[in-house]
Design an enzyme around this catalytic site. Structure first.
Site, mmCIF file in Angstrom:
data_model
loop_
_atom_site.group_PDB
_atom_site.id
_atom_site.type_symbol
_atom_site.label_atom_id
_atom_site.label_comp_id
_atom_site.label_asym_id
_atom_site.label_seq_id
_atom_site.Cartn_x
_atom_site.Cartn_y
_atom_site.Cartn_z
ATOM 1 N N GLU B 52 0.816 -1.220 0.000
ATOM 2 C CA GLU B 52 0.000 0.000 0.000
ATOM 3 C C GLU B 52 0.849 1.268 0.000
ATOM 4 O O GLU B 52 0.417 2.316 -0.502
ATOM 5 C CB GLU B 52 -0.960 0.002 1.190
ATOM 6 C CG GLU B 52 -2.101 -1.010 1.078
ATOM 7 C CD GLU B 52 -1.725 -2.408 1.570
ATOM 8 O OE1 GLU B 52 -0.519 -2.653 1.854
ATOM 9 O OE2 GLU B 52 -2.626 -3.250 1.671
ATOM 10 N N PHE B 114 -11.740 -7.503 13.749
ATOM 11 C CA PHE B 114 -10.669 -7.974 12.885
ATOM 12 C C PHE B 114 -10.273 -6.874 11.896
ATOM 13 O O PHE B 114 -11.124 -6.301 11.220
ATOM 14 C CB PHE B 114 -11.125 -9.224 12.126
ATOM 15 C CG PHE B 114 -10.068 -9.728 11.167
ATOM 16 C CD1 PHE B 114 -8.840 -10.175 11.634
ATOM 17 C CD2 PHE B 114 -10.300 -9.717 9.799
ATOM 18 C CE1 PHE B 114 -7.869 -10.617 10.752
ATOM 19 C CE2 PHE B 114 -9.334 -10.157 8.908
ATOM 20 C CZ PHE B 114 -8.107 -10.605 9.381
ATOM 21 N N LYS B 164 -17.725 -0.998 5.964
ATOM 22 C CA LYS B 164 -18.217 -1.950 4.980
ATOM 23 C C LYS B 164 -19.740 -1.914 4.860
ATOM 24 O O LYS B 164 -20.284 -2.062 3.763
ATOM 25 C CB LYS B 164 -17.739 -3.359 5.354
ATOM 26 C CG LYS B 164 -17.810 -4.329 4.201
ATOM 27 C CD LYS B 164 -17.099 -5.634 4.526
ATOM 28 C CE LYS B 164 -17.165 -6.597 3.351
ATOM 29 N NZ LYS B 164 -16.520 -7.886 3.671
#
Ligand SMILES: Cc1cc2nc3c(=O)[nH]c(=O)nc-3n(C[C@H](O)[C@H](O)[C@H](O)COP(=O)(O)OP(=O)(O)OC[C@H]3O[C@@H](n4cnc5c(N)ncnc54)[C@H](O)[C@@H]3O)c2cc1C
Ligand SMILES: Cc1ncc(C[n+]2csc(CCOP(=O)(O)OP(=O)(O)O)c2C)c(N)n1
Lengths: 186, 583
Positions: B52, B114, B164
Site C-alpha cells: 500500500e 478484525f 463496509k
C-alpha cells in the site's frame, strides 16, 4: 530603513497584523475559534497544539449555533508573537475551522470562567470559608455539616485568588471550566 | 440527477464523475464491495500494487506528473497503516491525493474487530483533512468535497474511511457541483502588497527569485508567467528541489538549485541579494541554513497560498497571500503599466558578480577512467536522455542530490522527488505512477541501492503491467548519504551504513521477467545507457559507482550560505558540535 525604502519587518505589510519584531517575550493570548461541529474537530485542534509544541493554558468548547452546527472553542495560550501568529495561521488551515479571532489583539474582551470548589472543615475554618465566599460572590451549591461546595464565576485570576484562600481552609477538590471570552462593545 | 445506489457503486460513480481514470490500490476484506464494483465496469483502471505504500507513491507520481489528483484504494487496518508513510510524504510535499480506505462495519467500530484500526485518528495529523462516513447518503458529497479540499489552496492528501456496511447499504447519489463549503482559499493577492513588490523590483540592484514547489502546484500557467517575469526583468532565479523545471535549466537567468546541496552561485546570490522574491517556497531548513545569517541584507517578499508558510521561519517584509499564477499575473500587469522599470545597469553588475561565483565551478569532481563516478553517470544519463519525452523520479540520498545537480529540467511536472519527508522507497513506485499516466514517455528512477530495496516488491507491478520504467541504480553498496554524514560528523565511524548482501540486480530483474543491465566501466557506460533506453520493457540498471564519493557542495548543518563546503575543501571539523544536533 533599507535601501529599498521598505521598512524591514514592518507590520503594516503583514497579512496578519504582525507585531513589529520577532520578539522573545512570551505573551498570553485568548483565541476564539469557530468550527464546524463535526466528529474529531476538537482532536484536530488539540493535535495541532501538541504536534507543533504549542501551549494550551485552557480550552473550552461547546456548540453555540445548533442550526449551523458551529462550535466555539476558546483557547488561552502563551508564546512569542511569532508563535502566536503561527498558531493562528495553523488554526486557520484546519478545514472545518471557519474563523479565528485573537481576542487579546482585537480586544478588549470579557473573560469568564466558572469553577466549583469543595471545602471540607469545621468550626472557625468553616465560618471563614463562608465569609470569604461571600466577599467573592461565590454561591453555596451544596452543603453538609462538614463541607461546602462553592460555585464561582469570574476572570481566571479571581478564581485563582479564591482557590488560594480556600486551600488552608480545607479545599479538597476544584473543577474549572476554562475560559469563555467575548469582545466588549458591539 | 439523483439516483439510488449502493455505497460501493457510489464510490466508483463519484470517481468517474470527478474525471478519475486510474486508481492505485490493494484489496482486502473491508473494501470488497468496492472491488466488486470496479470489476463490473471499464471506465476506471485499477492498478494493483504490491504494497500500500507503493500505491500512495504511485498516486503521487501520477499526480505530480499530470497536475491531477492521484487516487488510492486500500483496505482497513494494515492496508491503511501501510499507506501512512505515503500519505505523510504527500502532506509534506503538497501533493493532492485522495485515499479511500475500507473500515469495519459501523456497528463493530470500537470493538477491536478484525483488521480494525482508528484510521481517521492515525491519519489526522498526516492528511490535509479526513472523514469517516457513517451514512451512505453522505458518501457521494463527501467524496466530492474531498476532491475539492485536496486540490484547492495548498494541495495535500485527504482520506475517506468507509465502513463496509456503508458500502453495502443503498443511498442517494449526488453528482459533483461547485463546492458550497466554507473552505475556499484566497487565490488573488492583495493589490497593495503586489504594488509594493513591483516598487521593490523597480529599485532592486541585487535581486533574486527563489522559487519552489508552489509554482508547480499552481499549474503550467504559473511556470509560464514566471518565465515571462524573469526574462523581462532579467533577474537571476534559483529554485528549491521541489520547484525544478518551473524555469528551464537552459534559461539565461538560471542559477541552479539552492540549499544544502545547492550550487555555490545560487547560495551566494541568496546571501548577498538586496531583494529576495520567494515564490511558492517555504524557507525549509535545507534552504536557510543558519537562520540568523540567512540573506542578511535583503528585503524579503513572499508569495504563498498558505498564510502559515509566511513568517513561519523567516520574517517577511512583503507578504502576499495568493496563488502563484494569480499573483504573478498581477505583478506583471502592474509592473508593465508602470513602465517596466528595473535598475538594469546594477542588475547587469550583479550578473557579473554571479558569473564570478560561477567560475568556482562548484560541481567539479575528480574524473576517473577506472571507476564510474556517480556524477559522471548522471552527466551521461542527462546527455543521452535529454532529447526524450522524459520524466525523472528519484529515491532519497546522495543520488537524489546529484540528480538535482546534474540533470536539467526544461518543464514543470517532469521531476518527482520526495523532498519534505525524504522517503527512501518513494522513487520506484512513483515512476510506476508516472509511467501509467504517460505510457509513451521515458520514465527513469534515479535510485540508490539502499533506497531501491525499500519498495522493490513493485517489480511485480512493473512486470504485470509491462511498464517500461528504467531503474537507474547508482550502486555504491553504501547508505551513501548516511555514510557521508558519518564521515563529516562522526569520525568516519561507519555504523551500519553498508548495504550488505545486495542482490544480483541483473538476476533480480530476470526473475521478474524484466531486463537487467550491469555496468562498472566508464568506457562502456554510454552503450549500456543506450541499451536501457532502447529496451521496450522495464529495466534494472545496476550502475556500480565509486563507493566513497561525497556530495558537494554542502552547507553543513548550522552554517550560513556563504560557508559552503566545496568538493576539495577539507571537511575536518566542518560541522561544529552545535550543528551536529541538527539533521
Ligand atoms: C537528502 C535531502 C536533501 C535535500 N537538500 C535540499 C537542497 O539542497 N536544496 C533544496 O532546495 N531542497 C533540498 N531538499 C528538499 C527540502 O527538504 C524541501 O523539501 C524543499 O526545499 C522544499 O521545497 P519548497 O520550499 O519549494 O516547498 P514545497 O514543499 O514544495 O512547498 C510549496 C510551498 O508553496 C506553497 N504553495 C503551494 N501551492 C501554491 C500555489 N498554488 N500558490 C502559491 N503557493 C503555493 C505552499 O504553501 C508551500 O509553502 C532535500 C531533501 C532531501 C531528502
Ligand atoms: C525510510 C527512510 N529511512 C531512513 C532514511 C535516512 N536516510 C537518508 S539517505 C539514506 C541512505 C540512502 O542510501 P542509498 O539509497 O543507497 O542512496 P545513496 O545515498 O547511497 O545515493 C538513509 C538511510 C530515509 N531518508 N528514509
Amino acid at each position: 530603513m533599507s535601501a529599498l525604502h521598505i521598512k524591514k519587518g514592518s507590520t503594516r505589510h503583514s497579512a496578519y497584523n504582525l507585531r513589529p519584531t520577532f520578539s522573545d517575550v512570551e505573551e498570553r493570548h485568548t483565541i476564539a475559534v469557530l468550527v464546524e461541529n463535526e466528529p474529531g474537530v476538537l482532536a484536530r485542534v488539540i493535535g495541532l497544539f501538541s504536534g507543533r509544541g504549542y501551549n494550551i493554558e485552557s480550552l473550552t468548547v461547546a456548540e453555540v449555533d445548533h442550526t449551523g452546527h458551529l462550535s466555539r472553542i476558546t483557547i488561552v495560550t502563551t508564546g512569542t508573537p511569532q508563535v502566536i501568529e503561527q498558531i493562528k495561521a495553523q488554526l486557520g488551515r484546519i478545514v472545518p475551522v471557519h474563523d479565528v479571532h485573537d481576542l487579546t489583539v482585537e480586544g478588549p474582551a470579557v473573560e469568564r470562567e466558572l469553577a466549583i470548589l469543595k471545602v471540607v472543615g469545621q468550626g472557625d475554618k468553616r465560618v471563614e470559608a463562608l465569609r470569604l465566599a461571600d466577599i467573592f460572590r461565590a454561591n453555596v451549591v451544596d452543603s453538609t455539616l462538614n463541607s461546602f461546595v462553592f460555585e464561582i464565576t469570574g476572570a481566571p485570576d479571581k478564581i485563582d485568588a479564591f482557590a488560594d484562600l480556600m486551600r488552608p481552609l480545607g479545599l479538597t477538590e476544584i473543577a474549572r471550566t476554562g475560559v469563555a471570552a467575548l469582545l466588549r462593545g458591539d | 440527477m439523483k439516483r439510488e445506489m449502493t455505497g460501493a457503486k457510489m464510490v466508483v460513480q463519484a470517481l468517474k464523475d470527478q474525471g478519475v481514470d486510474t486508481v492505485f490500490g490493494y484489496p482486502g476484506g473491508a473494501v470488497l464491495p468496492i472491488y466488486d464494483e470496479i470489476f463490473l465496469q471499464n471506465d476506471i483502471r485499477h492498478i494493483l500494487v504490491r504494497h500500500e505504500q507503493g500505491a500512495v507513491h504511485a498516486a503521487e507520481g501520477y499526480a505530480r506528473s499530470t497536475g491531477k489528483p492521484g487516487v488510492v484504494l486500500v483496505t482497513s487496518g494494515p492496508g491503511a497503516t501501510n499507506a501512512v508513510t505515503g500519505i505523510t510524504d504527500a502532506l509534506m510535499d503538497s501533493i493532492p491525493i485522495i485515499v479511500l480506505t475500507g473500515q469495519v462495519p459501523t456497528f463493530m467500530i470500537g470493538s477491536d474487530a478484525f483488521q480494525e484500526a482508528d484510521t481517521v485518528g492515525i491519519t489526522r495529523p498526516c492528511t490535509k483533512h479526513n472523514w469517516l462516513v457513517k451514512d451512505t447518503d453522505k458518501l457521494a458529497e463527501t467524496i466530492h468535497e474531498a476532491f475539492h479540499v485536496a486540490t484547492s489552496g495548498r494541495p495535500g492528501p485527504v482520506l475517506i474511511d468507509i465502513p463496509k456496511d456503508v458500502q453495502f447499504a443503498t443511498g442517494t447519489y449526488v453528482p459533483p457541483k461547485p463546492s458550497t463549503s466554507h473552505y475556499q482559499p484566497k487565490v488573488k493577492g492583495d493589490i497593495e502588497e503586489i504594488t509594493e513588490l513591483v516598487a521593490a523590483i523597480e529599485k532592486a540592484k541585487k535581486p533574486v527569485f527563489y522559487t519552489g514547489g508552489g509554482v508547480i502546484n499552481s499549474g503550467p500557467g504559473a511556470s509560464q508567467l514566471l518565465r515571462e517575469l524573469v526574462d523581462a526583468t532579467g533577474f537571476p532565479i534559483t529554485s528549491t528541489l521541489m520547484g525544478l523545471g518551473a524555469y528551464p535549466a537552459s534559461g539565461a537567468n538560471w542559477l541552479g538549485m539552492l540549499g544544502m546541496h545547492g550550487l555555490y552561485e545560487a547560495n551566494m546570490a541568496m546571501h548577498d541579494c538586496d531583494l529576495l522574491i520567494a515564490v511558492g517556497a517555504r524557507f525549509d531548513d535545507r534552504i536557510t541554513g543558519r537562520i540568523d545569517a540567512f540573506s542578511p541584507n535583503s528585503i524579503k517578499a513572499h508569495i504563498d497560498i498558505d498564510p502559515s508558510s509566511i513568517n513561519k521561519v523567516i520574517k517577511t517584509d512583503i507578504p502576499i497571500v495568493g496563488d502563484v499564477a494569480h499573483v504573478l499575473e498581477d505583478v506583471l500587469k502592474i509592473w508593465k503599466s508602470r513602465g517596466r522599470k528595473t535598475q538594469a545597469e546594477a542588475v547587469q553588475k550583479w550578473h557579473a558578480q554571479i558569473d564570478e561565483w560561477r567560475k568556482v565551478n562548484c560541481l567539479a569532481y575528480r574524473p576517473s577512467e577506472k571507476t564510474i563516478q556517480p556524477q559522471y553517470a548522471l552527466q551521461r544519463l542527462e546527455a543521452l536522455t535529454k532529447g526524450h519525452d522524459r520524466y525523472v523520479t528519484t529515491e532519497v540520498g546522495q543520488h537524489q542530490m546529484w540528480a538535482a545537480q546534474f540533470m536539467g529540467f526544461e518543464d514543470p511536472n517532469r521531476w518527482m522527488t520526495s523532498g519534505g519527508l525524504g522517503t527512501m522507497g518513494y522513487g520506484f513506485p512513483a515512476s510506476i505512477g508516472v509511467q501509467i499516466a504517460h505510457p509513451e514517455a521515458l520514465v527513469i528512477n534515479v535510485a540508490g541501492d539502499a533506497s531501491w530495496l525499500m519498495n522493490m516488491q513493485e517489480m511485480g507491478t512493473a512486470a504485470q503491467y509491462d511498464l517500461p520504467v528504467k531503474q537507474f541504480i547508482l550502486n555504491n553498496e553504501r547508505l551513501g548519504m548516511v555514510r557521508q554524514w558519518q564521515e563529516l560528523l562522526h569520525g568516519s565511524r561507519y555504523s551500519h551504513s553498508w548495504s550488505e548482501s545486495l542482490p544480483d540486480f541483473v538476476k533480480l530483474a530476470e526473475a521478474f521477467g524484466a531486463k537487467g543491465i550491469h555496468c562498472d566501466d566508464p568506457a562502456k557506460l554510454d552503450d549500456a545507457i543506450m541499451e536501457m533506453i532502447e529496451h521496450p520493457g522495464p529495466v534494472i540498471f545496476d550502475c556500480v559507482v565509486e563507493k566513497h564519493a561525497n556530495c558537494f557542495p554542502m552547507i553543513p548543518s548550522g552554517k550560513a550560505h556563504n560557508e559552503m563546503l566545496l568538493g576539495d575543501a577539507s571537511t575536518e571539523g566542518a560541522i561544529e558540535s552545535g550543528g551536529a544536533v541538527l539533521v
